[in-house]
Design a protein around this motif. Structure first.
Motif, PDB file in Angstrom:
ATOM      1  N   SER A   1      -8.999  -4.996   5.799  1.00  0.00           N
ATOM      2  CA  SER A   1      -8.068  -5.640   4.746  1.00  0.00           C
ATOM      3  C   SER A   1      -7.035  -4.287   4.194  1.00  0.00           C
ATOM      4  O   SER A   1      -7.529  -3.224   4.229  1.00  0.00           O
ATOM      5  CB  SER A   1      -8.850  -6.391   3.613  1.00  0.00           C
ATOM      6  N   ASN A   2      -6.056  -4.952   3.572  1.00  0.00           N
ATOM      7  CA  ASN A   2      -5.059  -4.131   3.132  1.00  0.00           C
ATOM      8  C   ASN A   2      -5.291  -3.258   2.097  1.00  0.00           C
ATOM      9  O   ASN A   2      -5.121  -3.881   1.006  1.00  0.00           O
ATOM     10  CB  ASN A   2      -3.636  -4.668   3.115  1.00  0.00           C
ATOM     11  N   ASN A   3      -5.649  -2.016   1.946  1.00  0.00           N
ATOM     12  CA  ASN A   3      -6.212  -1.270   0.810  1.00  0.00           C
ATOM     13  C   ASN A   3      -5.192  -0.140   0.345  1.00  0.00           C
ATOM     14  O   ASN A   3      -5.396   0.625  -0.299  1.00  0.00           O
ATOM     15  CB  ASN A   3      -7.454  -1.015   0.810  1.00  0.00           C
ATOM     16  N   ASN A   4      -4.140   0.106   1.294  1.00  0.00           N
ATOM     17  CA  ASN A   4      -3.203   0.896   1.083  1.00  0.00           C
ATOM     18  C   ASN A   4      -2.313   0.549  -0.300  1.00  0.00           C
ATOM     19  O   ASN A   4      -1.966  -0.230  -0.544  1.00  0.00           O
ATOM     20  CB  ASN A   4      -2.101   1.006   2.225  1.00  0.00           C
ATOM     21  N   GLN A   5      -2.195   1.919  -1.088  1.00  0.00           N
ATOM     22  CA  GLN A   5      -1.476   1.901  -1.995  1.00  0.00           C
ATOM     23  C   GLN A   5      -0.202   2.765  -1.797  1.00  0.00           C
ATOM     24  O   GLN A   5      -0.228   3.846  -2.166  1.00  0.00           O
ATOM     25  CB  GLN A   5      -2.250   2.553  -3.303  1.00  0.00           C
ATOM     26  N   LEU A   6       1.007   2.164  -1.555  1.00  0.00           N
ATOM     27  CA  LEU A   6       1.873   2.911  -1.254  1.00  0.00           C
ATOM     28  C   LEU A   6       2.834   3.212  -2.420  1.00  0.00           C
ATOM     29  O   LEU A   6       2.909   2.417  -3.304  1.00  0.00           O
ATOM     30  CB  LEU A   6       2.798   2.159  -0.056  1.00  0.00           C
ATOM     31  N   GLY A   7       3.268   4.476  -2.434  1.00  0.00           N
ATOM     32  CA  GLY A   7       4.237   4.911  -3.396  1.00  0.00           C
ATOM     33  C   GLY A   7       5.599   4.307  -3.550  1.00  0.00           C
ATOM     34  O   GLY A   7       5.904   3.619  -2.425  1.00  0.00           O
ATOM     35  N   GLU A   8       6.391   4.794  -4.350  1.00  0.00           N
ATOM     36  CA  GLU A   8       7.795   4.539  -4.328  1.00  0.00           C
ATOM     37  C   GLU A   8       8.466   4.804  -3.047  1.00  0.00           C
ATOM     38  O   GLU A   8       8.334   6.128  -2.329  1.00  0.00           O
ATOM     39  CB  GLU A   8       8.757   5.194  -5.343  1.00  0.00           C
ATOM     40  N   GLY A   9       9.024   3.895  -2.312  1.00  0.00           N
ATOM     41  CA  GLY A   9       9.806   4.279  -0.886  1.00  0.00           C
ATOM     42  C   GLY A   9       8.847   4.426   0.384  1.00  0.00           C
ATOM     43  O   GLY A   9       9.478   4.742   1.112  1.00  0.00           O
ATOM     44  N   GLY A  10       7.805   3.968  -0.232  1.00  0.00           N
ATOM     45  CA  GLY A  10       6.729   3.906   1.088  1.00  0.00           C
ATOM     46  C   GLY A  10       7.205   2.730   2.130  1.00  0.00           C
ATOM     47  O   GLY A  10       7.943   1.586   1.681  1.00  0.00           O
ATOM     48  N   ILE A  11       7.009   2.981   3.345  1.00  0.00           N
ATOM     49  CA  ILE A  11       7.020   1.923   4.458  1.00  0.00           C
ATOM     50  C   ILE A  11       5.585   1.545   5.079  1.00  0.00           C
ATOM     51  O   ILE A  11       4.849   2.336   5.197  1.00  0.00           O
ATOM     52  CB  ILE A  11       7.939   2.734   5.366  1.00  0.00           C
ATOM     53  N   GLU A  12       5.737  -0.045   5.092  1.00  0.00           N
ATOM     54  CA  GLU A  12       4.534  -0.245   5.735  1.00  0.00           C
ATOM     55  C   GLU A  12       4.832  -0.412   7.393  1.00  0.00           C
ATOM     56  O   GLU A  12       5.878  -1.004   7.614  1.00  0.00           O
ATOM     57  CB  GLU A  12       4.228  -1.690   5.073  1.00  0.00           C
ATOM     58  N   LEU A  13       4.070   0.243   7.936  1.00  0.00           N
ATOM     59  CA  LEU A  13       4.335   0.649   9.493  1.00  0.00           C
ATOM     60  C   LEU A  13       3.463  -0.495  10.249  1.00  0.00           C
ATOM     61  O   LEU A  13       4.427  -1.386  11.122  1.00  0.00           O
ATOM     62  CB  LEU A  13       3.753   1.865   9.883  1.00  0.00           C
ATOM     63  N   ILE A  14       2.285  -0.840  10.058  1.00  0.00           N
ATOM     64  CA  ILE A  14       1.409  -1.860  10.745  1.00  0.00           C
ATOM     65  C   ILE A  14       0.964  -2.547   9.677  1.00  0.00           C
ATOM     66  O   ILE A  14       0.145  -2.316   8.737  1.00  0.00           O
ATOM     67  CB  ILE A  14       0.574  -1.276  11.814  1.00  0.00           C
ATOM     68  N   ARG A  15       1.230  -3.950   9.974  1.00  0.00           N
ATOM     69  CA  ARG A  15       0.553  -4.755   9.013  1.00  0.00           C
ATOM     70  C   ARG A  15      -0.375  -5.598   9.406  1.00  0.00           C
ATOM     71  O   ARG A  15      -0.139  -6.929   9.239  1.00  0.00           O
ATOM     72  CB  ARG A  15       1.647  -5.754   7.911  1.00  0.00           C
ATOM     73  N   GLY A  16      -1.425  -5.245   9.948  1.00  0.00           N
ATOM     74  CA  GLY A  16      -2.481  -6.171  10.406  1.00  0.00           C
ATOM     75  C   GLY A  16      -2.052  -7.480  11.314  1.00  0.00           C
ATOM     76  O   GLY A  16      -1.159  -6.991  11.944  1.00  0.00           O
TER      77      GLY A  16
END
Lengths: 403, 354
Positions: free
Chosen positions: B166-181
């Protein structure tokens, strides 16, 4: 051996030829006749006086029920408009995308070379994400009946949705369960290779935490493992769940209901709009669905005249009760008609001119559709629809409003 | 002309393949540049996938045709290449601004990672004698599909973030989600071009022909034709099968990156068993070990389902029947005799009429 091969070859050749004849027939069939009832892609000969509407959806493969429902719902609306006469007429062309983004893009390109002026996007979410990008680049207006992922409309000014988005459903489900006090211990079974299911589940869990609902556990399944749910149900039983949330389509849900019944486990079940259609499913004992709660924008048993006329027409043509995909697609065509009338568009305008006019007009119109629950459907400029999901409970084989 | 006639058969065949690919490329580019409407929007959209599938077919032909092992999980390598390559391409979006360079870097990385996985699988399996590679690669493809469906990968200023299930990534400003399950990869821009695909196909052909027509290639084929005889003259069968398999996996990875970078979105479920079989069909239809056959078969069978859209609901049925027809026709002596007989009869009639 050789003569057998030769025979096989001749048979295959004969089949191709006979199919070529069939294909030729359905390709040239006019949608005014009853040929469209055969469920084939029906295209009217271009008259130059009708708007060309194209859409992609899974007409074959495992998700075909959704694509076919949308195609049929839209076709009924197009035919009704034709019968009623008037300035605004449509030609509908649905192409198969097999629920694969790559094929959906091919189907979209096919429609583009056919001369599509307005698009119905894609029926399912993943292909919808792919085709909506092309809709935006090519400036062809899109109103998708049922691609519910927020990614479909995000960052695209000319892509609109007729269905409410996945997170909205998760949100509404959690609020419903909390407000009505439907369950103490909630268990979730979700499909982790599906955008729709994951989108609803994520938002549901977030909202449940906020509202203080007690989620005791969750378990997953995929396309490959959607034929046995005893493990998930046993887990739910052991954790003492009294309400199971099922963010999924009705085919796996029907199996869950059947297996829970066989285990003698009787929690309350709560579904979302994908659950719609379970009562008419072949080979499913509808009595097992008694007491199942679901959120759906469309109720085939509604008393109002428009719904009854649509359901009767659909049943007489295709021999089954329409689900919300059909109703959403039906509403899509009428929403486009209303918008085109408001904007004063004519069929000789280019796709880009129509696009610009519709982008202006769409956030201002209000449609009284089948799925609007009498209050009307409106859109905001991001492309999201505003209509309330309605809680239903299945009683005596029919939906009954929950509040 | 004389030189071409007196060439070695293998040289002539590779020369023909290169010419075929280059001529096809030039013709399509000319059409796109000078004809109104180019090659049509349908074919236009398929150019990059065609190049990717052609490379996949060439890669699999190296395993199935040249080294004689059956792989039923090549879509798994394509998947690894697609996800790894596209993640790198998206992550480098702001650092490497030149699209072709970024694509080339992604492809190399996709190839390396897929090749590494090929090596891992090859180590135990290629030591065995029998159809074990087919079984293991089949499972491998399914495992990759299930794993990738649950991967969440993101990158922001602080570096990459990874979570599973499950998605627990905490991306900061300007972050890119590369692979989303289950949502897979959604590309913000599509950097793969037809020219890039053409170059990849040429590179794949170059690698394969040079490998096959070398000492190593002859050792691979010797091990295929008679394992015991090859071992008796001191050829390490495992080593040479491994060379072929890892090369093939790496090429499949590069093809995956090309495919992925040309799509708006793709998911792990795209690279399932059906895709593996589809590529195997390209290879079998084109002829085992026949590279130009693979090129033509892959291109034709990718275009075919779209060309059959006029059949509406019967499309996929017609596709299957056409496939059976082609398989039977290309390999049927009775049919050839039958056609030859009709021709003879016609000629006799003509002569009789005179």
């Amino acid at each position: 051996m050789n003569s057998k091969k030769f025979l096989a070859f001749t048979m295959a050749a004969a089949m191709t030829l006979s199919l070529a004849a069939c294909g030729g027939d359905s390709g040239s069939a006019s949608s005014t006749g009853d040929a469209s009832g055969a469920g084939s892609t029906s295209t009217v000969e271009s008259t130059g006086s009708a708007f060309k509407i194209g859409g992609t959806g899974p007409l074959t493969g495992t998700a075909a029920i959704y694509g076919l429902a949308a195609q049929r719902g839209a076709q009924i609306a197009v035919d009704e408009i034709q019968e009623a006469g008037g300035d605004i007429q449509f030609e509908l062309n649905y192409q198969d995308d097999q629920n694969v983004p790559e094929t959906a893009v091919n189907a979209y390109n096919n429609l583009k070379s056919w001369g599509m002026q307005i698009s119905l996007g894609s029926v399912t979410s993943q292909p919808g994400i792919a085709t909506s990008v092309y809709n935006n680049e090519d400036r062809i207006f899109a109103l998708t009946p049922s691609a519910s992922s927020p990614d479909v409309i995000e960052g695209k000014d000319n892509v609109f949705q007729m269905c409410f988005s996945d997170p909205n459903q998760g949100l509404a489900s959690a609020q419903y369960i909390s407000e009505q006090g439907l369950g103490e211990n909630i268990y979730i079974i979700w499909k982790n290779d599906d955008v729709y299911s994951t989108g609803i589940k994520d938002q549901f869990v977030a909202e449940a935490e906020e509202l203080g609902l007690n989620v005791v556990g969750d378990s997953t399944f995929t396309d490959d493992t959607a034929n046995d749910f005893t493990v998930q149900l046993t887990d739910a039983q052991q954790k003492g769940a009294d309400l199971i949330f099922l963010p999924m389509y009705y085919t796996p849900a029907s199996l869950i209901l059947t297996q829970a019944d066989a285990m003698g486990y009787e929690p309350a079940f709560f579904g979302v709009d994908g659950m719609d259609g379970i009562l008419t499913m072949d080979g499913f004992d509808a009595s097992l669905a008694e007491g199942v709660m679901l959120l759906t924008p469309f109720n085939a048993d509604a008393e109002d005249e428009a719904t009854q006329a649509f359901v009767a027409e659909y049943e007489s043509r295709y021999g089954e009760t329409p689900n919300q995909f059909a109703a959403d697609a039906y509403d899509c065509i009428y929403a486009l008609k209303l918008a085109l009338e408001t904007a004063g568009c004519t069929p000789d305008m280019s796709a880009e001119e129509i696009n610009d006019a519709l982008v202006e007009v769409f956030p201002t119109i209000t449609l009284t559709g089948l799925t609007g629950d009498g209050e009307g459907i409106t859109w905001d400029s991001t492309g999201a629809v505003s209509k309330a999901p309605k809680g239903m409970v299945i009683q005596d084989g029919a939906y009954v409003g929950m509040d | 002309m004389n030189r071409i006639l007196h060439m070695k058969k293998s040289t002539r065949s590779s020369l023909f393949t290169y010419t075929l690919v280059i001529v096809a490329y030039v013709v399509i580019q000319l059409l796109r540049a000078f004809r109104e409407g180019g090659v049509g929007s349908v074919l236009e959209g398929q150019l990059v996938p065609i190049c990717a599938y052609v490379t996949m077919a060439l890669a699999l032909n190296l395993v199935v045709g040249v080294s004689g092992e059956l792989s039923l999980g090549h879509a798994g390598f394509m998947s690894i290449g697609a996800f790894a390559g596209c993640s790198v391409a998206a992550a480098l979006q702001n650092t490497v601004t030149l699209d072709p360079l970024r694509l080339a870097l992604s492809m190399v990385l996709g190839a390396v990672i897929a090749g590494f996985f090929g090596f891992l699988i090859g180590v135990p399996v290629l030591r065995l004698n029998g159809d074990y590679l087919a079984i293991v690669t089949l499972a491998f493809g399914e495992i990759i599909k299930s794993l990738v469906t649950n991967i969440y990968l993101g990158v922001d200023a602080d570096g990459p973030q990874f979570s599973f299930l499950s998605n627990n990534n905490q991306l900061g400003e300007g972050g890119i989600e590369l692979i989303r399950g289950p949502v897979g990869v959604t590309n913000s821009e599509r950097i793969a071009t037809f020219t890039a695909g053409f170059v990849l196909v040429l590179v794949a052909l170059f690698i394969i022909f040079n490998l096959v027509n070398s000492r190593t290639g002859r050792a691979i084929m010797a091990a295929r034709d008679n394992r015991i005889a090859a071992e008796s003259v001191g050829i390490s069968v495992t080593k040479y099968k491994m060379i072929a398999f890892v090369t093939s996996a790496a090429l499949a990875g590069a093809a995956g990156t090309l495919y992925g970078c040309g799509q708006v979105t793709f998911t792990a479920t795209k690279f399932d068993f059906n895709t593996s079989i589809l590529i195997l069909v390209f290879v079998v239809l084109g002829g085992l070990g026949n590279m130009w056959g693979s090129v033509i078969a892959a291109a034709a069978l990718t275009i075919l389902p779209e060309a059959l859209r006029q059949f509406a609901d019967y499309r996929m049925l017609v596709y299957a029947i056409v496939l059976i027809l082609v398989m039977l026709a290309t390999n049927n002596p009775t049919l050839w005799n039958f056609i030859a007989r009709i021709r003879e009869q016609r000629q006799e009639k003509k002569e009789g009429a005179k």
